[in-house]
Design a protein around this motif. Structure first.
Motif, PDB file in Angstrom:
ATOM      1  N   VAL A 270       0.831  -1.204   0.000  1.00  0.00           N
ATOM      2  CA  VAL A 270       0.000   0.000   0.000  1.00  0.00           C
ATOM      3  C   VAL A 270       0.864   1.253   0.000  1.00  0.00           C
ATOM      4  O   VAL A 270       0.571   2.223  -0.692  1.00  0.00           O
ATOM      5  N   GLU A 271       1.942   1.250   0.781  1.00  0.00           N
ATOM      6  CA  GLU A 271       2.804   2.422   0.820  1.00  0.00           C
ATOM      7  C   GLU A 271       3.395   2.709  -0.557  1.00  0.00           C
ATOM      8  O   GLU A 271       3.604   3.859  -0.925  1.00  0.00           O
ATOM      9  N   SER A 272       3.664   1.645  -1.338  1.00  0.00           N
ATOM     10  CA  SER A 272       4.219   1.851  -2.668  1.00  0.00           C
ATOM     11  C   SER A 272       3.155   2.228  -3.689  1.00  0.00           C
ATOM     12  O   SER A 272       3.441   2.861  -4.690  1.00  0.00           O
ATOM     13  N   SER A 273       1.891   1.840  -3.433  1.00  0.00           N
ATOM     14  CA  SER A 273       0.835   2.101  -4.408  1.00  0.00           C
ATOM     15  C   SER A 273       0.044   3.364  -4.105  1.00  0.00           C
ATOM     16  O   SER A 273      -0.662   3.868  -4.947  1.00  0.00           O
ATOM     17  N   ILE A 274       0.144   3.905  -2.872  1.00  0.00           N
ATOM     18  CA  ILE A 274      -0.543   5.138  -2.512  1.00  0.00           C
ATOM     19  C   ILE A 274       0.504   6.166  -2.112  1.00  0.00           C
ATOM     20  O   ILE A 274       0.954   6.186  -0.979  1.00  0.00           O
ATOM     21  N   PRO A 275       0.925   7.016  -3.044  1.00  0.00           N
ATOM     22  CA  PRO A 275       1.958   7.993  -2.716  1.00  0.00           C
ATOM     23  C   PRO A 275       1.424   9.058  -1.773  1.00  0.00           C
ATOM     24  O   PRO A 275       0.220   9.243  -1.631  1.00  0.00           O
ATOM     25  N   ASN A 276       2.361   9.759  -1.127  1.00  0.00           N
ATOM     26  CA  ASN A 276       2.001  10.888  -0.282  1.00  0.00           C
ATOM     27  C   ASN A 276       1.665  12.050  -1.204  1.00  0.00           C
ATOM     28  O   ASN A 276       2.485  12.917  -1.464  1.00  0.00           O
ATOM     29  N   GLN A 277       0.444  12.009  -1.742  1.00  0.00           N
ATOM     30  CA  GLN A 277       0.051  12.945  -2.778  1.00  0.00           C
ATOM     31  C   GLN A 277       0.080  14.377  -2.266  1.00  0.00           C
ATOM     32  O   GLN A 277      -0.618  14.722  -1.308  1.00  0.00           O
ATOM     33  N   PRO A 278       0.886  15.252  -2.866  1.00  0.00           N
ATOM     34  CA  PRO A 278       0.937  16.634  -2.386  1.00  0.00           C
ATOM     35  C   PRO A 278      -0.329  17.401  -2.763  1.00  0.00           C
ATOM     36  O   PRO A 278      -1.113  16.983  -3.613  1.00  0.00           O
ATOM     37  N   ILE A 279      -0.511  18.534  -2.123  1.00  0.00           N
ATOM     38  CA  ILE A 279      -1.628  19.434  -2.388  1.00  0.00           C
ATOM     39  C   ILE A 279      -1.100  20.620  -3.185  1.00  0.00           C
ATOM     40  O   ILE A 279      -0.059  21.189  -2.855  1.00  0.00           O
ATOM     41  N   THR A 280      -1.820  21.000  -4.241  1.00  0.00           N
ATOM     42  CA  THR A 280      -1.436  22.153  -5.050  1.00  0.00           C
ATOM     43  C   THR A 280      -2.441  23.275  -4.837  1.00  0.00           C
ATOM     44  O   THR A 280      -3.645  23.080  -4.976  1.00  0.00           O
ATOM     45  N   ALA A 535       1.716  26.857  -5.489  1.00  0.00           N
ATOM     46  CA  ALA A 535       2.560  26.255  -4.446  1.00  0.00           C
ATOM     47  C   ALA A 535       2.148  24.806  -4.245  1.00  0.00           C
ATOM     48  O   ALA A 535       0.959  24.498  -4.132  1.00  0.00           O
ATOM     49  N   GLU A 536       3.125  23.944  -4.202  1.00  0.00           N
ATOM     50  CA  GLU A 536       2.896  22.519  -3.943  1.00  0.00           C
ATOM     51  C   GLU A 536       3.462  22.200  -2.565  1.00  0.00           C
ATOM     52  O   GLU A 536       4.633  22.469  -2.291  1.00  0.00           O
ATOM     53  N   ILE A 537       2.607  21.638  -1.687  1.00  0.00           N
ATOM     54  CA  ILE A 537       3.057  21.297  -0.345  1.00  0.00           C
ATOM     55  C   ILE A 537       2.689  19.848  -0.049  1.00  0.00           C
ATOM     56  O   ILE A 537       1.692  19.325  -0.564  1.00  0.00           O
ATOM     57  N   ASP A 538       3.521  19.197   0.775  1.00  0.00           N
ATOM     58  CA  ASP A 538       3.222  17.818   1.131  1.00  0.00           C
ATOM     59  C   ASP A 538       2.259  17.798   2.316  1.00  0.00           C
ATOM     60  O   ASP A 538       1.843  18.847   2.819  1.00  0.00           O
ATOM     61  N   LEU A 539       1.905  16.600   2.770  1.00  0.00           N
ATOM     62  CA  LEU A 539       0.902  16.491   3.824  1.00  0.00           C
ATOM     63  C   LEU A 539       1.436  16.855   5.197  1.00  0.00           C
ATOM     64  O   LEU A 539       0.679  16.864   6.175  1.00  0.00           O
ATOM     65  N   GLU A 540       2.720  17.169   5.288  1.00  0.00           N
ATOM     66  CA  GLU A 540       3.282  17.747   6.502  1.00  0.00           C
ATOM     67  C   GLU A 540       3.330  19.268   6.408  1.00  0.00           C
ATOM     68  O   GLU A 540       3.776  19.937   7.337  1.00  0.00           O
ATOM     69  N   GLY A 541       2.874  19.808   5.271  1.00  0.00           N
ATOM     70  CA  GLY A 541       2.871  21.247   5.076  1.00  0.00           C
ATOM     71  C   GLY A 541       4.167  21.808   4.530  1.00  0.00           C
ATOM     72  O   GLY A 541       4.296  23.027   4.360  1.00  0.00           O
ATOM     73  N   ASN A 542       5.130  20.948   4.242  1.00  0.00           N
ATOM     74  CA  ASN A 542       6.417  21.429   3.757  1.00  0.00           C
ATOM     75  C   ASN A 542       6.324  21.848   2.291  1.00  0.00           C
ATOM     76  O   ASN A 542       5.693  21.172   1.477  1.00  0.00           O
ATOM     77  N   PHE A 543       6.944  22.967   1.975  1.00  0.00           N
ATOM     78  CA  PHE A 543       6.948  23.491   0.609  1.00  0.00           C
ATOM     79  C   PHE A 543       7.817  22.605  -0.275  1.00  0.00           C
ATOM     80  O   PHE A 543       8.973  22.332   0.034  1.00  0.00           O
ATOM     81  N   ILE A 544       7.253  22.139  -1.379  1.00  0.00           N
ATOM     82  CA  ILE A 544       7.976  21.283  -2.317  1.00  0.00           C
ATOM     83  C   ILE A 544       8.534  22.100  -3.479  1.00  0.00           C
ATOM     84  O   ILE A 544       9.694  21.985  -3.852  1.00  0.00           O
ATOM     85  N   GLY A 545       7.704  22.931  -4.051  1.00  0.00           N
ATOM     86  CA  GLY A 545       8.102  23.757  -5.189  1.00  0.00           C
ATOM     87  C   GLY A 545       6.908  24.542  -5.675  1.00  0.00           C
ATOM     88  O   GLY A 545       5.788  24.381  -5.185  1.00  0.00           O
ATOM     89  N   GLY A 546       7.143  25.417  -6.657  1.00  0.00           N
ATOM     90  CA  GLY A 546       6.026  26.215  -7.128  1.00  0.00           C
ATOM     91  C   GLY A 546       6.349  26.971  -8.389  1.00  0.00           C
ATOM     92  O   GLY A 546       7.353  26.712  -9.065  1.00  0.00           O
TER      93      GLY A 546
END
Length: 598
Positions: A270-280, A535-546
């Protein structure tokens, strides 16, 4: 038991298998961040409603605060793909087993709640009807605000409570905290009713007891709450579970070692098939699409206002803007517009449709023009935004909620005025962030503050003033919000773009400038420089890129894409000047890249 209450998937699997082993059924549990995935397997396909109800009530009794949503899958042994799956928001949705097909509650004695032994196995053909408690949302979303009916909610004198021969806990758990009337949730996929009084409570494998405020009550009372709040869950794609084909079809209750082994295999898959999908998120600054007070300055063809920029607002999970006008027909302004530099903005409520069609789904209403037409105009503005399916952030003391891919997200709007959440009151602001963290995975802050005009391009770590008003120390406020748990800070108010900063991994945009000001905002020099910040952030709120998408306003305040890249060049210079140590780089094409800090 203590591990299960902490959300440990292996411990929850042990409880489930102890309870369901009598039905020759096994359960496997995987946790992915704050989501729980539960796979049920048996010789026959498990019945959907009976087991959803059973699992939901058990998890409610466990009161696992770290889990926000649950998805249950069921399949026949030897099959690879689940026959059915269903998701619910943990601790909020309530599936009542006492509802009749018509939706009318039955008499309690006519249909008692199931015991583990009585839970059915479905026929070979899986059920196709959805769970009646998870209802497709209607075209319009309402937010009921009625108070509960004390007479209907009164506990029965002698409740009838089924008691299988299993040892129950000595003391009931404390009632789970439910959203207050300060919380609003808007979405577009599934409607779930969240009762504000009473929850159904069941501990898997340890008995059927129902409590409210420390007292036993009859489960039929679950249907009697008059005060409700709406929330939404957008269901994720199901993971592909392993078939475990080597296991015997003659199921026996699993031992702990086997459960943990199966859990590890399933978890890896499951961890490999469900990525930590970021929020845009795409965000813009001040929006005034035309005013009709004190004279009519509306566009003759208002559908053209957003035409040039609508394509650039697409493709994000959330689209945010600061609506710096009112959506009302209220005739009276609280301002004397005959005085110099005093403006009252009023936009026809029909323009709400233009904002929705452009792509916006979150609008801040905390700014210095929100009360231009008194409290009535302010309430009309919020009502019209919400009636169009968008979120308004926020009244004083309120937090607005929405969901993306079943991830709850909180928005809190701030200004420098006492009638809003104020950036000048840091303690109250921190308390709101703490409250939002209890109910949301991500917390986004919007603020309207700072000095205005081309002389206010630079950000300083000090208090800013404008027309003798305290407009806040925006650096201090933004960083305190992130220290308190916020994940993204979006600023507006100076009417010009300002620098970006990454602080403790979180993005701060100190001003997004003007986005539209049809015949109402100056567009001279940098006042006409605008942008869409992606802005793209992960589910921890960390900025990924934009990305900075450069926009320019013409002399009438209508936005369009800027091929000259003026805003990108300006924000490159401002960011380097004001925050030279910040770990991000703005490239020539507007791409925002997070760099490793030394």
């Amino acid at each position: 038991m203590s591990l299960a209450k902490q959300g440990d998937p292996a411990a929850i699997a042990v409880l489930l298998n102890q309870a369901l082993g009598i039905r020759n059924m096994t359960a496997q549990v995987v946790r992915n961040d704050n989501r729980l995935h539960i796979l049920l397997e048996a010789d026959r396909i498990p019945d959907r409603q009976a087991y959803i109800t059973y699992i939901q009530d058990g998890l409610t009794r466990l009161n696992v605060r770290s889990i926000h949503s649950v998805r249950v899958y069921a399949r026949q042994i030897g099959q690879k793909v689940p026959a059915w799956d269903e998701a619910f928001e943990f601790g909020k949705a309530t599936i009542s087993p006492l509802s009749s097909p018509s939706g009318v509650p039955e008499e309690p004695a006519s249909k008692p709640l199931p015991t583990p032994e009585s839970l059915p196995i479905a026929k070979d053909k899986p059920p196709i009807s959805p769970n009646p408690s998870v209802t497709p949302i209607e075209a319009s979303v309402q937010t009921p605000r009625e108070s509960s009916n004390s007479e209907r909610d009164r506990p029965l004198a002698d409740p009838v409570i089924p008691q299988p021969a299993i040892v129950a806990r000595d003391n009931p758990p404390p009632p789970k905290r439910v959203p207050s009337n300060r919380s609003r949730a808007i979405g577009n996929t599934i409607k779930i009713v969240l009762p504000t009084v009473g929850i159904m409570s069941l501990i898997l494998g340890t008995g059927w007891d129902f409590f409210r405020n420390g007292e036993k009550f009859h489960p039929a009372l679950l249907l009697s709450s008059a005060s409700e709040t709406l929330a939404t869950v957008k269901l994720p794609e199901p993971p592909e579970f392993p078939s475990f084909a080597t296991r015997s079809n003659s199921l026996q209750p699993l031992q702990t070692d086997n459960i943990l082994s199966n859990f590890q295999q399933l978890s890896q898959l499951v961890e490999s098939s469900i990525p930590n999908q970021p929020i845009t998120i795409k965000a813009v600054g001040d929006i005034i699409p035309g005013v009709d007070f004190p004279s009519n300055k509306l566009h003759s063809q208002p559908e053209q206002l957003f035409e040039a920029v609508t394509p650039y607002l697409q493709g994000a999970d959330l689209v945010f803007g600061n609506f710096e006008s009112t959506l009302t027909n209220h005739p009276y302004s609280g301002k004397d517009v005959s005085r110099p530099n005093v403006f009252a903005f009023r936009t026809p409520p029909t323009y709400t449709r233009l904002l929705k069609e452009a792509g916006f789904n979150i609008l801040s209403v905390a700014n210095n023009h929100s009360l231009d037409f008194t409290e009535q105009g302010f309430e009309d503005t919020i009502k019209n935004i919400e009636a169009a399916g968008m979120v308004a952030a926020s009244r004083k003391g309120e937090i607005a909620y929405t969901t993306v891919n079943d991830i709850p997200i909180a928005f809190i709007g701030f200004s420098t005025y006492s009638y809003h959440n104020s950036i000048l009151d840091l303690e109250a602001a921190k308390a709101l962030v703490a409250e939002a963290q209890e109910k949301a995975t991500l917390v986004v802050i919007s603020f309207h503050g700072g000095a205005e005009g081309t002389g206010a391009l630079h950000v300083k770590n000090r208090t800013e003033t404008f027309f003798s008003e305290n407009r806040g120390n925006l650096v201090e406020f933004s960083r305190v919000m992130i220290d308190a748990g916020a994940d993204l800070v979006l600023g507006h108010g100076p009417h010009v773009p300002r620098a970006l900063e990454v602080y403790k991994g979180k993005l701060i945009a100190y001003s997004l400038g003007n986005f539209m000001g049809y015949r109402s905002l100056s567009t001279v020099a940098e006042l006409g420089y605008s942008l869409i910040l992606e802005a793209e952030i992960d589910l921890e709120g960390n900025f990924i890129g934009g990305q900075i998408i450069p926009i320019h306003l013409n002399s009438q305040g209508i936005p369009s894409y800027d091929a000259q890249n003026r805003t990108v060049k300006l924000m490159q210079k401002l960011t380097q000047s004001d925050f030279p140590e910040t770990p991000l780089s703005i490239e020539a094409d507007g791409k925002i890249v997070k760099v490793d800090s030394q």
